[in-house]
Enzyme design. Sequence first.
Site, PDB file in Angstrom:
ATOM      1  N   TYR A  39     -13.596  -6.293 -13.716  1.00 20.51           N
ATOM      2  CA  TYR A  39     -13.092  -7.592 -13.279  1.00 20.51           C
ATOM      3  C   TYR A  39     -12.003  -8.225 -13.739  1.00 20.51           C
ATOM      4  O   TYR A  39     -12.172  -8.377 -14.983  1.00 20.51           O
ATOM      5  CB  TYR A  39     -14.412  -8.396 -12.993  1.00 20.51           C
ATOM      6  CG  TYR A  39     -14.684  -8.861 -11.518  1.00 20.51           C
ATOM      7  CD1 TYR A  39     -13.884  -9.264 -10.473  1.00 20.51           C
ATOM      8  CD2 TYR A  39     -16.089  -8.114 -11.514  1.00 20.51           C
ATOM      9  CE1 TYR A  39     -14.408  -9.614  -9.410  1.00 20.51           C
ATOM     10  CE2 TYR A  39     -16.359  -8.145  -9.807  1.00 20.51           C
ATOM     11  CZ  TYR A  39     -15.395  -9.028  -8.856  1.00 20.51           C
ATOM     12  OH  TYR A  39     -16.072  -9.044  -7.632  1.00 20.51           O
ATOM     13  N   GLU A  91     -10.033 -11.182 -12.359  1.00 16.50           N
ATOM     14  CA  GLU A  91      -9.343 -12.180 -11.311  1.00 16.50           C
ATOM     15  C   GLU A  91      -8.384 -12.917 -12.254  1.00 16.50           C
ATOM     16  O   GLU A  91      -8.555 -13.490 -13.268  1.00 16.50           O
ATOM     17  CB  GLU A  91     -10.528 -13.205 -10.888  1.00 16.50           C
ATOM     18  CG  GLU A  91     -11.154 -12.646  -9.750  1.00 16.50           C
ATOM     19  CD  GLU A  91     -12.557 -13.415  -9.346  1.00 16.50           C
ATOM     20  OE1 GLU A  91     -12.701 -14.458 -10.014  1.00 16.50           O
ATOM     21  OE2 GLU A  91     -13.303 -12.903  -8.649  1.00 16.50           O
ATOM     22  N   ASP A 107       8.539  -7.010   7.030  1.00 17.51           N
ATOM     23  CA  ASP A 107       7.363  -5.955   6.423  1.00 17.51           C
ATOM     24  C   ASP A 107       7.983  -4.761   6.668  1.00 17.51           C
ATOM     25  O   ASP A 107       8.140  -4.231   7.616  1.00 17.51           O
ATOM     26  CB  ASP A 107       6.260  -6.442   7.522  1.00 17.51           C
ATOM     27  CG  ASP A 107       5.268  -5.444   7.499  1.00 17.51           C
ATOM     28  OD1 ASP A 107       5.058  -4.559   6.565  1.00 17.51           O
ATOM     29  OD2 ASP A 107       4.032  -5.723   8.306  1.00 17.51           O
ATOM     30  N   THR A 131       3.315  -1.724   2.162  1.00 11.96           N
ATOM     31  CA  THR A 131       2.097  -1.085   1.966  1.00 11.96           C
ATOM     32  C   THR A 131       2.575  -0.106   0.771  1.00 11.96           C
ATOM     33  O   THR A 131       3.713   0.131   0.625  1.00 11.96           O
ATOM     34  CB  THR A 131       1.490  -0.450   2.961  1.00 11.96           C
ATOM     35  OG1 THR A 131       2.573   0.656   3.734  1.00 11.96           O
ATOM     36  CG2 THR A 131       0.795  -1.213   3.939  1.00 11.96           C
ATOM     37  N   LYS A 168       2.501   4.564   2.217  1.00 14.27           N
ATOM     38  CA  LYS A 168       3.123   5.412   3.438  1.00 14.27           C
ATOM     39  C   LYS A 168       4.103   6.040   2.758  1.00 14.27           C
ATOM     40  O   LYS A 168       3.865   7.018   1.911  1.00 14.27           O
ATOM     41  CB  LYS A 168       3.393   4.585   4.543  1.00 14.27           C
ATOM     42  CG  LYS A 168       2.173   3.718   5.092  1.00 14.27           C
ATOM     43  CD  LYS A 168       2.582   2.721   6.092  1.00 14.27           C
ATOM     44  CE  LYS A 168       1.620   2.261   6.802  1.00 14.27           C
ATOM     45  NZ  LYS A 168       0.822   1.141   7.034  1.00 14.27           N
ATOM     46  N   ARG A 219      -3.663   3.378  -1.535  1.00 14.28           N
ATOM     47  CA  ARG A 219      -3.754   2.728  -0.375  1.00 14.28           C
ATOM     48  C   ARG A 219      -3.553   1.225  -1.006  1.00 14.28           C
ATOM     49  O   ARG A 219      -4.529   1.066  -1.632  1.00 14.28           O
ATOM     50  CB  ARG A 219      -5.065   2.853   0.447  1.00 14.28           C
ATOM     51  CG  ARG A 219      -5.398   2.754   1.644  1.00 14.28           C
ATOM     52  CD  ARG A 219      -6.415   3.400   2.515  1.00 14.28           C
ATOM     53  NE  ARG A 219      -5.873   4.517   2.686  1.00 14.28           N
ATOM     54  CZ  ARG A 219      -5.149   4.655   3.894  1.00 14.28           C
ATOM     55  NH1 ARG A 219      -4.887   3.793   4.788  1.00 14.28           N
ATOM     56  NH2 ARG A 219      -4.587   5.957   4.387  1.00 14.28           N
TER      57      ARG A 219
HETATM   58  C1  LIG Z   1       4.438  -2.698   9.479  1.00 12.19           C
HETATM   59  C2  LIG Z   1       2.761  -2.781   8.766  1.00 12.19           C
HETATM   60  N1  LIG Z   1       2.453  -3.625   8.477  1.00 12.19           N
HETATM   61  C3  LIG Z   1       1.115  -3.866   8.049  1.00 12.19           C
HETATM   62  C4  LIG Z   1      -0.087  -2.833   8.003  1.00 12.19           C
HETATM   63  C5  LIG Z   1      -1.173  -2.867   7.836  1.00 12.19           C
HETATM   64  O1  LIG Z   1      -1.684  -1.868   6.609  1.00 12.19           O
HETATM   65  P1  LIG Z   1      -3.076  -1.649   6.255  1.00 12.19           P
HETATM   66  O2  LIG Z   1      -3.470  -0.703   7.464  1.00 12.19           O
HETATM   67  O3  LIG Z   1      -3.041  -1.086   5.139  1.00 12.19           O
HETATM   68  O4  LIG Z   1      -3.700  -2.823   6.341  1.00 12.19           O
HETATM   69  C6  LIG Z   1       0.604  -1.592   8.534  1.00 12.19           C
HETATM   70  C7  LIG Z   1      -0.395  -0.490   8.804  1.00 12.19           C
HETATM   71  O5  LIG Z   1      -0.040   0.502   9.626  1.00 12.19           O
HETATM   72  C8  LIG Z   1       1.946  -1.606   9.167  1.00 12.19           C
HETATM   73  O6  LIG Z   1       2.464  -0.467  10.042  1.00 12.19           O
END
Ligand SMILES: Cc1ncc(COP(=O)(O)O)c(C=O)c1O
Length: 439
Positions: A80, A82, A225, A251, A254, A260
Amino acid sequence: MYRFGYVSGRGEHYPFILLIPVLSRLGVGWMSLKEFDPDIFNLILKEKIRQMQGLELIPSENFVSIPVLEAMGSILTNKYSEGYPGNRYYGGCEFIDEVEQICIDRAKKLFGAEHANVQPLSGAPMNEAAYYALMNPGDTILGMDLGHGGHLTHGHPVTHLAKVFKFIRYKTTPDGKIDFENVRKMAREHKPKVILCGYSAYSRDLDYRQFKEIADEAGAFTMADIAHIGGLVAAGEMNNPVKDFDVVTTTTHKTLRGPRGGMILCRAELASRIDKSVFPGLQGGPHENLIAGKAVAFKEALQPAFREYARQVMKNAKVLEEVFKANDFHLCFGGTENHMLLMDVTPKGISGKELQVALDKAGITLNKNMIPDDPRPPMNPSGVRLGTPCVTTRGMKEKEMKRIADWINEVVNAPNDEKLLSRIKTEVRGLCEQFMFYH
Ligand SMILES: Cc1ncc(COP(=O)(O)O)c(C=O)c1O
């Protein structure tokens, strides 16, 4: 054969060896997962075989390296911690602090960022934390329409987020571009607190400067994003929003090819807002085993070989595009400038779902997907989405991409021909066996 220069050959079930010391304390002796829990062991094995004997074309997936798996499966999961490095709520964090600091430093180097928070548990919570850092409930955010490539967390009405913030959405033009004049008009009209760009199913690069100009004019924060394209941006193969934008989320599982998880990059002056929003705002204890895995993946992404990988991912996607175009497929957004393609398959007399099911039988995995302004329902949409990160990690190149596109074309033309599907499945397996990744 292992393709990234790591030593392999430690036996078929190598990642499970890491669990043995833990299991030995459970009163079951030095048992392996195989001995202690054959149900789970066998299912993991079956999934590994499925991944290795078939073609994974889901563009949001990838295959992580053995070092990344080792870090993820390590005893760091026990701790842990935090808080943040040097400022934790728990004792005994001296090594955890070093792990997380290395991860942060590598993330900053990889993207040229002033600040990185590597704790988000996945992509959805990373976006949620970023929204709460930049907005108050009821504030407006202008993002990409979900049917045109945006993600659920960009304001789909089924999400909790849509009840908290007011999402306004811009669409792409019929030729697949972003209509910046329209984005500007919408920004003037709705006065958003945040202008968001980024996507899950859009296949082009983005002109971040234009978003920034519009946001500056509207007095809005900029947020990108780059969950899907993080690896391609890190490799310098796609435009990098980090230096112009306030906040960039990605993320790590990918194209970045790590565990993950999620990550938030931002300007130094927003660091404290972002950090507080992740913890204690949204999450509890960070998953340090995954943070260690992210650190390892970032080290891989900093190697010249990763740039080659990213280039090949994009070259491979281009080959798919060429073959599909030559066979009269309808490619949304006019084609691809990244790792993925979105295709409307209804002109071929088949739905996205039907094609996904038929391809599953042929050992080829992709996903059904809505196309822009899709007249069909989400569970049986007009399109499919496919991409090249996994097959490229396995070492496949242009020649193999041509074969894959030809197989998909054959299946589209005869989706109910069981003999054909089974013949292709055998051929797919033959190809995959030449490109084994996990042994
Ligand atoms: C552009 C985008 N943002 C956020 C996410 C969310 O990711 P997670 O599935 O890890 O929560 C994804 C997942 O496909 C995504 O393509």
